[in-house]
Design a protein around this motif. Structure first.
Motif, mmCIF file in Angstrom:
data_model
loop_
_atom_site.group_PDB
_atom_site.id
_atom_site.type_symbol
_atom_site.label_atom_id
_atom_site.label_comp_id
_atom_site.label_asym_id
_atom_site.label_seq_id
_atom_site.Cartn_x
_atom_site.Cartn_y
_atom_site.Cartn_z
ATOM 1 N N PRO A 9 0.818 -1.227 0.000
ATOM 2 C CA PRO A 9 0.000 0.000 0.000
ATOM 3 C C PRO A 9 0.846 1.270 0.000
ATOM 4 O O PRO A 9 1.827 1.361 0.736
ATOM 5 N N GLU A 10 0.430 2.215 -0.828
ATOM 6 C CA GLU A 10 1.128 3.508 -0.863
ATOM 7 C C GLU A 10 0.541 4.413 0.212
ATOM 8 O O GLU A 10 1.238 5.160 0.868
ATOM 9 N N LEU A 11 -0.759 4.320 0.392
ATOM 10 C CA LEU A 11 -1.405 5.073 1.471
ATOM 11 C C LEU A 11 -2.089 4.049 2.384
ATOM 12 O O LEU A 11 -1.410 3.213 2.954
ATOM 13 N N ASN A 12 -3.391 4.124 2.483
ATOM 14 C CA ASN A 12 -4.087 3.283 3.442
ATOM 15 C C ASN A 12 -5.186 2.425 2.815
ATOM 16 O O ASN A 12 -6.174 2.097 3.449
ATOM 17 N N ILE A 13 -5.015 2.122 1.532
ATOM 18 C CA ILE A 13 -5.924 1.199 0.859
ATOM 19 C C ILE A 13 -5.091 0.006 0.430
ATOM 20 O O ILE A 13 -3.993 0.189 -0.107
ATOM 21 N N LEU A 14 -5.568 -1.178 0.695
ATOM 22 C CA LEU A 14 -4.808 -2.317 0.183
ATOM 23 C C LEU A 14 -5.734 -3.399 -0.304
ATOM 24 O O LEU A 14 -6.909 -3.485 0.051
ATOM 25 N N SER A 15 -5.185 -4.243 -1.180
ATOM 26 C CA SER A 15 -5.967 -5.351 -1.698
ATOM 27 C C SER A 15 -5.162 -6.635 -1.558
ATOM 28 O O SER A 15 -3.940 -6.625 -1.640
ATOM 29 N N TYR A 16 -5.881 -7.699 -1.294
ATOM 30 C CA TYR A 16 -5.254 -9.011 -1.141
ATOM 31 C C TYR A 16 -6.293 -10.038 -1.542
ATOM 32 O O TYR A 16 -7.447 -9.701 -1.831
ATOM 33 N N ARG A 17 -5.877 -11.278 -1.586
ATOM 34 C CA ARG A 17 -6.875 -12.305 -1.915
ATOM 35 C C ARG A 17 -6.561 -13.586 -1.159
ATOM 36 O O ARG A 17 -5.459 -13.762 -0.636
ATOM 37 N N TYR A 18 -7.525 -14.456 -1.149
ATOM 38 C CA TYR A 18 -7.339 -15.764 -0.549
ATOM 39 C C TYR A 18 -6.438 -16.576 -1.477
ATOM 40 O O TYR A 18 -6.669 -16.636 -2.682
ATOM 41 N N CYS A 19 -5.411 -17.180 -0.940
ATOM 42 C CA CYS A 19 -4.460 -17.911 -1.773
ATOM 43 C C CYS A 19 -3.651 -18.867 -0.897
ATOM 44 O O CYS A 19 -2.528 -18.554 -0.490
#
Lengths: 539, 539
Positions: free
Chosen positions: A435-445
């Motif tokens: 994350p560059e700021l305070n939003i992030l993405s991830y997934r089940y893996c």
């Protein structure tokens, strides 16, 4: 006679509703406050299971003929309050709506009590001055370096220009979408002013434009641009296809080489580039475009440079984060949402213009209001009658202060970073983007799939990569849906196109961290819930 | 180390601001309420004379670094509150902003506390249902006769359609201007859908359109149309010149013969008429266009028929006034402002669509929200994130009731009629127009000038007529300015073009009667003040 007395009774009751000294009022207000408070402090999120039950409260299309009393009404409203989305929960981290400073509701009540209409001085009085001041304060945060050298010179510049008619440092509007529309409206009218576009319209001006060799118009933004820009392209008559999406680099930032190539290609075809739009805090990834490079290219192209900082613009308040916005001071216009990271209740967006006279490209007057010599802000807004939402930001600026806002931003950026490490260390989740700021993405893996995916990528087995990603997407979506239907944590989901994973978009969890009450424990708990759901789904 | 503890302190303070159980909060709220109350109940209107003094509170462009406490802030805000425009005064009758029901501020506080975002279910929950219900209730008020015969059939129709995805009976927005823009946006995209206008834009579609013989686009409205329509024509890329103003009859209603002639003329020239706009309660005169005849003509032309009922649409609630709106049930779309005669705080407009699927002409989706199969209202709004202002109207509908709203309308229409008679009987004022609803205009016109004017008109002395009108306009403007600068009554002023007075517009006082506390005594007092001012000016 009876009818007369009935209608007199109705009139007296209606009149009574306006009495600010009515005894029953305080009780009603206390009741509503209690209902709201107990909802906000409930240990569980309202489930989706009882939706159909509550929907039944909202199925009648019949106009209520007679007035209810306060007790009846607060009872009627009960299910809606307790069934509303508790956006203040520390584990509600799926969207940009979070907890608010506790003083905001009372200040918004004050705003409603005074019911100013900021379209013109005659109905807003000093609230037009207050709005102009708030806009100047924010303008200065972004553009001070462009407005004279010493602090004294900057002070003087703003003091002299803040309350001038025929210009405005920006405009308040109901949200970032209108702000983006306004920025591109200004860009369109300014760049095509030779063709009298505001007066003649695109159809009317087309033969003259065609005569000058123009075959079309375009606005360029990265693939991460907000969907409001496509809406803007439609409403402004430019067409959604002419909002051209440029690919991003691995950090989801504008690919400058691709942008330059596309702009050159379009110009060679006679398409006039009206604007480049830089994203500062993308809705899905939090990424920030290379704003300085984009500003330079816009300068070369002779087009407008707009920065959509609806989410990330607030980073200007943090001495630790500010540098990430470098280049924003070169923008022609900036979109900001006070109802996002400035923690103002819903309905407060802004667009700032570096040159305060830019707004004249969209000015309008009416003889009964907004006369041309007044400092009414209504001459420069897309909206007409408008509440004094600037008061809420004024309250925030004074009651939280710049340093307080900075601390809030830092907290959530640090938390995002901590959460990202946690995901990276985990065996069953994949971080999609640092994350560059305070939003992030991830997934089940889970580990097995991860290894299989790595192998397939190494072997260049595109079909297997696609199959595995599809499987992971399905699982991620199923987990998100199940968790959202539950009574605790909430994350949202979106689709991202990642070149190294092939042509199909993958589905990911999306987390937005802005609630100051959110701690790493809440996020750990969210992962735990997701693991439990995954295990159940696997059965 | 010190820096660390300083930054910890800042963080703790910022966090504290979010505590809804903080002790100081109740005191702050009480303080603000008292300030608002004492302002609203002050015997005098704030004068303009101290404006420069209060402006000084709003001259600093410096960002407040550290947080103020509640006491400091409410002190800072004091001058803005006491200097704000008291729109609730019974003798503040110059604009459409009036007193509000006393329950509105507490309900708006509730709205802020819950901070729902009605763009999508995930952040609004049952408030999307509530909004859909409020829209259905209003839609039914206007269009029930178009939706099946029996009450039961109408009930069923709304019950079945109210909560359906892929359609909406209307859309809430921040005000009438956006509502008008949305109506014309739908009209433009629907009528030009063959050319894929939303995708290609006006420039992109122009060659195909030119190939079909179109030389231009137009929207037709009477001279009394609201200035927001010109803004809409600009922003939609149609061009302000292509909003064609049609002359009005002596009652300031659309001249149907002129409208038909202009439409025919435009079509003969290849100009496609996109929409006719009927005005229901003109901003300056309160007049209502012949809506049924306009609807019929729109049918013949195959164009959209929009009714701007921002002000007058509320007359539907009064059994005495409702008939004046006849034909409105044939409109394709209707603009309403809840923040006008539905007595909701600023920021609540609506556009209703007769056919709920019409909104698909402007629909849009985004993968992280507003999926295409959901009932999210955000797919159909010009705005994105949006507060739950529908709650305020929901409260009004239940706590005032339809009959209550009817009584409020009747009161102000009757008052307008009484005031009009009073002006007509007076020797020094001229009524410009018998009010159709509750807006009227008049001007200063003492007996001597009136006689001279009548003579000049009889003798056909155009030059003298113009001179006398200029003199009366000057006097009217001077009186309005002096009265507005005073501390009691307030009327606004505007310019109207009256054919029988020649080519120049005349200046008139404009009175809007919506405050239920306004009595004839207040209006008599306003005339008295104006007489006194006139006498002083004559000295």
């Amino acid at each position: 006679m009876q009818d007369d007395s009935r209608s007199n009774q109705t009139w007296r009751e209606a009149l009574q509703a306006f009495d600010i000294n009515a005894d029953a009022l305080a009780e009603f207000e206390t009741l509503l406050s209690q209902q709201a408070k107990s909802h906000l402090q409930a240990s569980e999120r309202p489930g989706l299971s009882n939706q159909s039950k509550v929907e039944q409260c909202f199925y009648s299309s019949e106009l209520p003929a007679q007035a209810k009393n306060f007790a009846e009404y607060s009872q009627l409203l009960g299910p809606a309050i307790s069934g509303s989305v508790n956006t203040a929960r520390p584990d509600f981290v799926g969207h940009m709506t979070s907890a608010l400073p506790a003083f905001m509701p009372p200040v918004q009540k004050l705003m409603a009590s005074l019911n100013q209409n900021n379209v013109k001085l005659e109905t807003s009085g000093y609230f037009t001055d207050l709005e102009r001041q708030v806009l100047a304060i924010l303008h200065r945060c972004f553009f001070a370096s462009q407005k004279g050298g010493t602090d004294r010179a900057v002070d003087d510049y703003y003091r002299e220009n803040m309350h001038q008619p025929k210009q405005a440092f920006g405009v308040f509007c109901s949200g970032g979408t209108l702000a983006n529309i306004m920025a591109l409206w200004v860009a369109r009218n300014r760049l095509l002013s030779n063709y009298k576009l505001a007066e003649k319209g695109l159809f009317g001006a087309m033969s003259a434009m065609a005569g000058d060799g123009y075959t079309g118009l375009a606005v360029l933004v990265s693939e991460r641009g907000h969907y409001s820009l496509s809406k803007a392209a439609d409403v402004l008559g430019l067409g959604r296809e002419n909002l051209v999406a440029i690919e991003v680099d691995d950090d989801h930032r504008m690919d400058m080489a691709a942008l330059r190539a596309k702009a050159t290609e379009l110009q060679a075809k006679g398409v006039k580039v009206l604007a480049l739009v830089g994203v500062a805090g993308a809705t899905e990834t939090g990424s920030i475009d290379p704003l300085r490079e984009m500003a330079e290219l816009a300068g070369e192209l002779g087009c407008h440079f707009h920065v959509d900082g609806a989410w990330g613009g607030a980073a200007i308040f943090s001495s630790q984060q500010r540098d990430k916005l470098v280049g924003i001071e070169l923008a022609d216009s900036i979109t900001l949402d006070a109802h996002k990271q400035l923690y103002v209740p819903m309905g407060a967006g802004m667009v700032l213009f570096r040159e305060p006279e830019a707004v004249n490209a969209i000015k309008h007057h009416a003889s009964y209001i907004i006369r041309s010599d007044s400092k009414d802000l209504g001459a420069y807004t897309l909206e007409g009658s408008r509440p004094a939402m600037s008061l809420l930001l004024h309250a925030g600026l004074h009651l939280i202060g710049a340093e307080g806002y900075g601390a809030l931003i830092d907290h959530s950026v640090n938390l995002a970073s901590e959460f990202a490490s946690l995901i990276q260390e985990s065996e069953d989740f994949e971080l999609i983007l640092e994350p560059e700021l305070n939003i992030l993405s991830y997934r089940y893996c889970p580990a097995t799939e991860r290894e299989a995916l790595e192998q397939a990528l190494e072997q260049g087995d595109d079909s297997l990569v696609a199959d595995l990603n599809q499987q992971l997407s399905d699982q991620t979506v199923a987990i998100q849906i199940a968790q959202a239907a539950g009574r605790q944590g909430f994350v949202s989901r979106t689709q991202l196109h990642l070149p190294h994973y092939g042509p199909s978009a993958i589905h990911v969890f999306r987390v937005v961290l802005a609630n100051p009450y959110t701690r790493i424990e809440h996020l750990i708990q969210i992962l735990e819930e997701q693991r439990t759901i995954a295990a159940k789904l696997a059965q």
